[in-house]
Design a protein around this motif. Structure first.
Motif, mmCIF file in Angstrom:
data_model
loop_
_atom_site.group_PDB
_atom_site.id
_atom_site.type_symbol
_atom_site.label_atom_id
_atom_site.label_comp_id
_atom_site.label_asym_id
_atom_site.label_seq_id
_atom_site.Cartn_x
_atom_site.Cartn_y
_atom_site.Cartn_z
ATOM 1 N N ASN A 24 0.807 -1.216 0.000
ATOM 2 C CA ASN A 24 0.000 0.000 0.000
ATOM 3 C C ASN A 24 0.842 1.268 0.000
ATOM 4 O O ASN A 24 0.299 2.367 0.115
ATOM 5 C CB ASN A 24 -0.939 0.004 1.207
ATOM 6 N N GLY A 25 2.156 1.120 -0.114
ATOM 7 C CA GLY A 25 3.023 2.281 -0.239
ATOM 8 C C GLY A 25 3.238 3.064 1.040
ATOM 9 O O GLY A 25 3.620 4.229 1.007
ATOM 10 N N THR A 26 2.993 2.445 2.212
ATOM 11 C CA THR A 26 3.128 3.168 3.475
ATOM 12 C C THR A 26 4.297 2.687 4.322
ATOM 13 O O THR A 26 4.568 3.267 5.378
ATOM 14 C CB THR A 26 1.832 3.033 4.302
ATOM 15 N N ALA A 27 4.985 1.643 3.901
ATOM 16 C CA ALA A 27 6.161 1.189 4.637
ATOM 17 C C ALA A 27 7.313 2.172 4.430
ATOM 18 O O ALA A 27 7.358 2.875 3.427
ATOM 19 C CB ALA A 27 6.575 -0.208 4.166
ATOM 20 N N PRO A 28 8.253 2.252 5.395
ATOM 21 C CA PRO A 28 9.369 3.200 5.244
ATOM 22 C C PRO A 28 10.121 3.032 3.943
ATOM 23 O O PRO A 28 10.481 4.009 3.296
ATOM 24 C CB PRO A 28 10.257 2.886 6.459
ATOM 25 N N GLU A 29 10.341 1.777 3.498
ATOM 26 C CA GLU A 29 11.090 1.591 2.271
ATOM 27 C C GLU A 29 10.291 1.984 1.038
ATOM 28 O O GLU A 29 10.846 2.118 -0.053
ATOM 29 C CB GLU A 29 11.554 0.131 2.125
ATOM 30 N N ALA A 30 8.957 2.136 1.171
ATOM 31 C CA ALA A 30 8.134 2.546 0.030
ATOM 32 C C ALA A 30 7.964 4.054 -0.037
ATOM 33 O O ALA A 30 7.513 4.576 -1.040
ATOM 34 C CB ALA A 30 6.756 1.882 0.118
ATOM 35 N N ARG A 31 8.309 4.772 1.040
ATOM 36 C CA ARG A 31 8.178 6.224 1.049
ATOM 37 C C ARG A 31 9.510 6.832 0.622
ATOM 38 O O ARG A 31 10.305 7.300 1.428
ATOM 39 C CB ARG A 31 7.772 6.725 2.438
ATOM 40 N N ARG A 32 9.737 6.818 -0.676
ATOM 41 C CA ARG A 32 11.008 7.286 -1.211
ATOM 42 C C ARG A 32 10.892 8.732 -1.661
ATOM 43 O O ARG A 32 9.868 9.382 -1.491
ATOM 44 C CB ARG A 32 11.427 6.391 -2.371
ATOM 45 N N ARG A 33 11.943 9.219 -2.272
ATOM 46 C CA ARG A 33 11.944 10.587 -2.773
ATOM 47 C C ARG A 33 10.925 10.760 -3.884
ATOM 48 O O ARG A 33 10.539 9.804 -4.533
ATOM 49 C CB ARG A 33 13.335 10.945 -3.278
ATOM 50 N N GLY A 34 10.521 11.995 -4.106
ATOM 51 C CA GLY A 34 9.585 12.295 -5.170
ATOM 52 C C GLY A 34 10.265 12.270 -6.523
ATOM 53 O O GLY A 34 11.487 12.213 -6.624
ATOM 54 N N PRO A 35 9.470 12.315 -7.602
ATOM 55 C CA PRO A 35 10.050 12.240 -8.947
ATOM 56 C C PRO A 35 10.987 13.398 -9.267
ATOM 57 O O PRO A 35 11.958 13.226 -10.003
ATOM 58 C CB PRO A 35 8.812 12.248 -9.859
ATOM 59 N N ALA A 36 10.730 14.588 -8.711
ATOM 60 C CA ALA A 36 11.600 15.732 -8.990
ATOM 61 C C ALA A 36 12.995 15.532 -8.418
ATOM 62 O O ALA A 36 13.962 16.132 -8.894
ATOM 63 C CB ALA A 36 10.983 17.010 -8.427
ATOM 64 N N ALA A 84 -4.725 6.758 -17.286
ATOM 65 C CA ALA A 84 -4.740 6.915 -15.830
ATOM 66 C C ALA A 84 -3.331 6.867 -15.251
ATOM 67 O O ALA A 84 -3.026 7.568 -14.277
ATOM 68 C CB ALA A 84 -5.605 5.825 -15.202
ATOM 69 N N LEU A 85 -2.454 6.041 -15.823
ATOM 70 C CA LEU A 85 -1.072 5.984 -15.356
ATOM 71 C C LEU A 85 -0.360 7.309 -15.626
ATOM 72 O O LEU A 85 0.394 7.809 -14.779
ATOM 73 C CB LEU A 85 -0.333 4.839 -16.040
ATOM 74 N N ILE A 86 -0.595 7.894 -16.797
ATOM 75 C CA ILE A 86 0.004 9.189 -17.115
ATOM 76 C C ILE A 86 -0.548 10.260 -16.179
ATOM 77 O O ILE A 86 0.190 11.109 -15.663
ATOM 78 C CB ILE A 86 -0.273 9.561 -18.579
ATOM 79 N N ALA A 87 -1.868 10.238 -15.953
ATOM 80 C CA ALA A 87 -2.489 11.235 -15.098
ATOM 81 C C ALA A 87 -1.932 11.170 -13.680
ATOM 82 O O ALA A 87 -1.601 12.198 -13.079
ATOM 83 C CB ALA A 87 -4.004 11.039 -15.090
ATOM 84 N N GLY A 88 -1.821 9.958 -13.124
ATOM 85 C CA GLY A 88 -1.305 9.823 -11.768
ATOM 86 C C GLY A 88 0.129 10.284 -11.636
ATOM 87 O O GLY A 88 0.508 10.902 -10.642
ATOM 88 N N ALA A 89 0.944 10.005 -12.670
ATOM 89 C CA ALA A 89 2.358 10.387 -12.620
ATOM 90 C C ALA A 89 2.525 11.900 -12.684
ATOM 91 O O ALA A 89 3.237 12.492 -11.866
ATOM 92 C CB ALA A 89 3.115 9.717 -13.763
ATOM 93 N N THR A 90 1.870 12.546 -13.658
ATOM 94 C CA THR A 90 2.045 13.998 -13.817
ATOM 95 C C THR A 90 1.389 14.768 -12.680
ATOM 96 O O THR A 90 1.902 15.803 -12.253
ATOM 97 C CB THR A 90 1.481 14.458 -15.167
ATOM 98 N N ALA A 91 0.263 14.270 -12.184
ATOM 99 C CA ALA A 91 -0.375 14.934 -11.043
ATOM 100 C C ALA A 91 0.519 14.876 -9.810
ATOM 101 O O ALA A 91 0.444 15.752 -8.946
ATOM 102 C CB ALA A 91 -1.731 14.298 -10.753
ATOM 103 N N GLY A 92 1.367 13.847 -9.736
ATOM 104 C CA GLY A 92 2.286 13.704 -8.609
ATOM 105 C C GLY A 92 3.613 14.395 -8.810
ATOM 106 O O GLY A 92 4.522 14.234 -7.992
ATOM 107 N N GLY A 93 3.765 15.171 -9.898
ATOM 108 C CA GLY A 93 4.981 15.952 -10.108
ATOM 109 C C GLY A 93 5.941 15.403 -11.130
ATOM 110 O O GLY A 93 6.989 16.004 -11.389
ATOM 111 N N ALA A 94 5.627 14.258 -11.763
ATOM 112 C CA ALA A 94 6.527 13.666 -12.754
ATOM 113 C C ALA A 94 6.285 14.277 -14.125
ATOM 114 O O ALA A 94 5.173 14.693 -14.454
ATOM 115 C CB ALA A 94 6.323 12.152 -12.809
ATOM 116 N N TRP A 95 7.342 14.303 -14.938
ATOM 117 C CA TRP A 95 7.243 14.719 -16.328
ATOM 118 C C TRP A 95 7.049 13.473 -17.187
ATOM 119 O O TRP A 95 7.656 12.428 -16.932
ATOM 120 C CB TRP A 95 8.496 15.461 -16.772
ATOM 121 N N ALA A 96 6.197 13.584 -18.223
ATOM 122 C CA ALA A 96 5.906 12.443 -19.088
ATOM 123 C C ALA A 96 6.130 12.821 -20.540
ATOM 124 O O ALA A 96 5.808 13.936 -20.967
ATOM 125 C CB ALA A 96 4.464 11.967 -18.888
#
Length: 263
Positions: A24-36, A84-96
């Motif tokens: 679910n992306g909430t473990a310490p090892e899953a909370r990594r740096r953001g795409p920027a 939806a994958l593109i939308a989730g990535a760019t909404a989260g700060g990633a460039w596509a």
């Protein structure tokens, strides 16, 4: 007071809890740096349970086949899941970067929540599509590629090396619209059901669909979730079966996560 769990049972319970938190992306090892900052690529919250760790690590290759049929202009239509994958990535700060899709549904991907200011479009790369993919892989966080033909072994090695993160390059996530031998994840949609037409009249309101994810990254398990994609308002929404819906005055304020099925 309940007796403590035996040591072996306690270890098994902690291992199950750890796997649940990672998924679910909430473990310490899953909370990594953001795409920027060169971190992993985010996905839409309703799709996170389908992806191990709840994010897409750089170097991941995702195979997502296009919709059947063609568009009005005669081109291939992107699946809503890919949008939806593109939308989730760019909404989260990633460039596509999108390669080879001159008929990309701008209105549809925007309705799903994409940040259009973080998208680069290369409509017709021609025979230089492997070079275009290699260049964009070093410039953006996610590349969507519609290759005009099946890549040969040399092209596969070239593209895979550009996608993989190293000391000299950040790498990216690659989404391809054709079968890809080295793909880590394969995303498919099944049992689509449009609502709103009634007995042949009316307007399309929303599409209920089951999204399935398989591949090496899921260790052989199939992860499935039933969602509205798109919902009546053009977004991604949770699907709750009528038998599980609560009276309006008892419904929680925050939406629940989609039910995840692992086969």
């Amino acid at each position: 007071m309940a007796a403590p769990l035996p040591r072996q049972d306690r270890a098994d319970a902690l291992a199950r809890l750890r796997r649940h938190l990672v998924d679910n992306g909430t473990a310490p090892e899953a909370r990594r740096r953001g795409p920027a900052d060169g971190g992993d690529i985010p996905v839409h919250p309703l799709l996170r349970p389908l992806v191990p760790g709840g994010v897409l690590p750089r170097g991941t290759i995702v195979a997502a086949l296009p919709r059947t049929g063609v568009t009005a202009s005669g081109g291939t239509a992107l699946s809503y899941t890919t949008l939806a994958l593109i939308a989730g990535a760019t909404a989260g700060g990633a460039w596509a970067g999108v390669i080879g899709f001159p008929n990309l549904g701008i209105a549809a991907v925007s309705g799903l929540g994409a940040d259009l200011s973080k998208m680069l479009l290369l409509d017709e790369p021609g025979d230089r599509w492997p070079d275009a993919t290699a260049v964009l892989a070093n410039a953006v966080d996610l590349v969507l590629l519609h290759a005009p033909r099946r890549p040969n072994a040399t092209q596969l090695r070239q593209i895979t090396s550009r996608v993989r993160p190293t000391d000299r390059q950040r790498g990216c996530v690659l989404i391809v619209t054709s079968p890809w031998e080295s793909a880590h994840l394969a995303v498919t949609a099944r049992d689509p059901q449009w609502e709103g037409l009634g007995d042949g009249t009316g307007n399309l309101g929303g599409r209920r669909v089951t999204i399935a994810v398989t591949g090496r990254a899921t260790h052989g398990h199939r992860r499935e979730a039933e969602i509205w994609l798109p919902a009546a308002d053009g977004t991604i929404s949770e699907y709750v079966p009528e038998t599980e819906q609560q009276p309006e005055h008892e419904q929680p304020e925050q939406p629940q996560r989609p039910q995840l099925r692992i086969a």
